[in-house]
Design an enzyme around this catalytic site. Structure first.
Site, PDB file in Angstrom:
ATOM      1  N   GLU A 259       0.825  -1.211   0.000  1.00  0.00           N
ATOM      2  CA  GLU A 259       0.000   0.000   0.000  1.00  0.00           C
ATOM      3  C   GLU A 259       0.860   1.263   0.000  1.00  0.00           C
ATOM      4  OE1 GLU A 259      -3.256  -0.148   2.859  1.00  0.00           O
ATOM      5  OE2 GLU A 259      -4.203  -1.767   1.746  1.00  0.00           O
TER       6      GLU A 259
ATOM      7  N   GLU B 234      -5.085  -8.574  -0.888  1.00  0.00           N
ATOM      8  CA  GLU B 234      -5.917  -8.322   0.304  1.00  0.00           C
ATOM      9  C   GLU B 234      -7.352  -8.160  -0.170  1.00  0.00           C
ATOM     10  OE1 GLU B 234      -4.673  -5.316   3.180  1.00  0.00           O
ATOM     11  OE2 GLU B 234      -2.575  -5.892   2.845  1.00  0.00           O
TER      12      GLU B 234
HETATM   13  O1  AHR Z   1      -5.551  -6.186   6.501  1.00  0.00           O
HETATM   14  C1  AHR Z   1      -5.448  -5.075   7.323  1.00  0.00           C
HETATM   15  C2  AHR Z   1      -4.724  -3.912   6.671  1.00  0.00           C
HETATM   16  O2  AHR Z   1      -5.465  -3.451   5.588  1.00  0.00           O
HETATM   17  C3  AHR Z   1      -3.375  -4.210   6.075  1.00  0.00           C
HETATM   18  O3  AHR Z   1      -2.358  -4.156   7.010  1.00  0.00           O
HETATM   19  C4  AHR Z   1      -3.213  -3.107   5.085  1.00  0.00           C
HETATM   20  O4  AHR Z   1      -2.377  -3.456   4.003  1.00  0.00           O
HETATM   21  C5  AHR Z   1      -4.631  -2.782   4.660  1.00  0.00           C
HETATM   22  O5  AHR Z   1      -4.894  -1.443   4.695  1.00  0.00           O
END
Ligand code: AHR
Length: 520
Positions: free
Chosen positions: A197, A324
């Site tokens: 991110e 994610e």
């Molecule tokens: O999954 C939780 C968080 O969500 C992770 O650490 C991050 O990459 C995202 O914003």
């Protein structure tokens, strides 16, 4: 005469109704003659971050714990995850990764530095789980490893040295240090991400700035030929395609660096608002449909990114990996807001299944994904409370879809798909995907998003002869049916079968259900 006419009218009316029904029948058409891409097993990957009890307490209890464990990892949780055939685990974050310094997590545990987990609850991080422990876990699970490097607060030297520590074969000081710490053979790394991110917690960068940094860092990441991971550039999220575009334009594989995939994050939030996201349980039907509607956006988001990538990378060398995804609700009352602990219900299983069907349709570009996260965090497979453990509906969805790992996707379309509507929101009632598994069997996955009505679908497999479908169904009376530590088996899959009549196979999908069957 009048009587006869009435009879004729009635007969033709009933024929009309029958043919109208046949024409309107929901039909799932699987093109068995046109096999698509293989659904990489890693599409079913998991994510374990140093976050709340995602690792500490949830899976890691340490070798001295009274909770039965192997090398510090809980036997009950590892056993359940092994049954799930977890193919891949991403570690150590997430946002945590960009503040993680690998040297803090090697050597005698008692001597490791204690840091503050600034991203997640401000709690102490004693670094008990480090590189060696992580690889113990993946080896216990029989899974592959996805390591996320620190670009945000680390240097290219630190990242290069971590890779050398993990993969070095010779007598270099770093390889010898690994041996001194108990591991002779190099660790096998399947994926390695350069940051996470970068648009947010990973450094608030622009895609242009990050892509230059990627080029710089990647130039120094050297690994033995037969232990070279898939290198991932941290991409965008939600409906921002600029990261996929910029990365596939600015980053190019050169003689001394690799670039194999762009990552992407998308979370399903019932209200669409980060401040008040919606509850995991006890939600109204309006949040059932909004959650499913929002999760179905994944298809459009993938299509938009793939369209951009197809221009810059028409040969599809670069994968688009959703590392994610999952539901993100308000945390359970009384828990640390930084721990992202949420319950998990039938709605989550439906979310998972809808996403799987979407990923299968994009198997040529989407070659790996990680649900967030594996245990006790966000849309988890498993919840723990001290020595107790429960399997969530999401666990069961992953379990039912196991045959799709490394299966060959088959193009699937739906005719006459009814709409499930509530207020101003309408979503397709049926979602489906199909694949030819490695055992030669044809598997079909079906989802009914309507929480109130069953739907009957006719399976059309072209020339393929069908006599029956056998598998499992996951459904329940309540939209938020869930398991608790007191009642751990409220919701679990049940056996399901359907018989063909006259060579035609129809399947009745109960309201709010997921079905996976092998068709014979
Ligand atoms: O999954 C939780 C968080 O969500 C992770 O650490 C991050 O990459 C995202 O914003």
């Amino acid at each position: 005469m009048l009587k006869l006419n009435l009879k004729v009218m009635l007969v033709s009316l009933s024929l009309m109704t029958a043919s109208a029904f046949a024409a309107d029948k929901v039909e799932v058409i699987v093109d068995v003659q046109k096999p698509g891409a293989v659904i990489n097993k890693d599409v079913y990957g998991q994510f374990a971050e140093h976050l709340g009890s995602g690792i500490y307490g949830g899976i890691w209890v340490g070798p001295d714990s009274k909770i039965p464990n192997t090398k510090g990892w809980r036997n009950d949780v590892v056993g359940a995850l092994k049954k799930l055939q977890v193919p891949l685990v991403r570690w150590p974050g997430g946002c945590f990764a960009d503040e993680y310094h690998w040297r803090d997590g090697i050597g005698t545990r008692a001597n490791r530095p204690v840091k503050v987990n600034t991203n997640w609850g401000g709690v102490e991080e004693n670094n008990a789980v480090g590189t060696h422990e992580f690889f113990d876990l993946v080896e216990l699970l029989g899974a592959d490893a996805y390591v996320n490097g620190n670009l945000g607060t680390g240097t290219s030297q630190e990242m290069a040295e971590w890779l050398e520590y993990m993969t070095g074969e010779g007598k270099s000081t770093l390889a010898e240090l690994r041996r001194k710490n108990g591991r002779d053979k190099p660790f096998k790394i399947s994926y390695f991400a350069i940051g996470n991110e970068a648009w947010g917690c990973g450094g608030n960068m622009t895609p242009q700035f990050y892509s230059s940094l990627y080029n710089q860092y990647a130039s120094f990441l050297k690994t033995p030929k037969d232990n070279t991971p898939i290198f991932i550039a941290a991409g965008g999220n939600d409906d921002d395609t600029s990261w996929s575009d910029t990365l596939t334009k600015n980053v190019r594989e050169k003689w001394n660096m690799k670039f194999d995939a762009v990552s992407f994050h998308y979370y399903t939030i019932p209200t669409g608002e980060w401040k008040v996201k919606g509850a995991a349980l006890g939600f109204p039907e309006a949040q059932w449909i909004s959650t499913l509607d929002k999760t179905l956006r994944m298809d459009t988001l993938i299509k938009n990114n793939v369209a951009v990538m197809d221009k810059n990378d028409p040969e599809k060398k670069i994968a688009f990996d959703v590392d994610e995804w999952g539901t993100w609700y308000d945390v359970e009352a009384g828990t640390n807001t930084g721990f992202l602990y949420q319950q998990n219900s039938l709605r989550d299983a439906i979310v998972a299944a809808l996403n799987f069907n979407i990923f299968h349709a994009h198997a040529d570009r989407v070659r790996m994904t990680n649900i967030a996260q594996m245990v006790n965090v966000l849309q988890a497979m498993i919840l723990t409370d001290k020595d107790k453990m429960i399997l969530t509906p999401t666990y069961h969805a992953f379990d039912m879809y196991k045959p799709f790992q490394n299966a060959t996707s088959l193009p699937t379309t739906i005719n006459n798909n009814p709409k499930y509507t509530l207020g101003s929101t309408s979503i397709p009632e049926v979602s489906a995907s199909a694949a030819r598994a490695k055992d030669g069997k044809l598997y079909v996955a079906l989802v009914n998003t309507n929480p109130k009505q069953e739907v009957e679908v006719a399976l059309n497999l072209g020339a393929e002869k069908v006599s029956s479908a056998k598998g499992r169904v996951l459904t329940s009376e309540l939209m938020d049916a869930h398991n608790t530590f007191e009642k751990p088996e409220v919701i679990k899959p049940a056996a399901f079968s359907a018989q063909a009549k006259g060579g035609k196979l129809s399947i009745k999908l109960p309201a709010k259900s997921v079905i996976v069957v092998a068709v014979e």
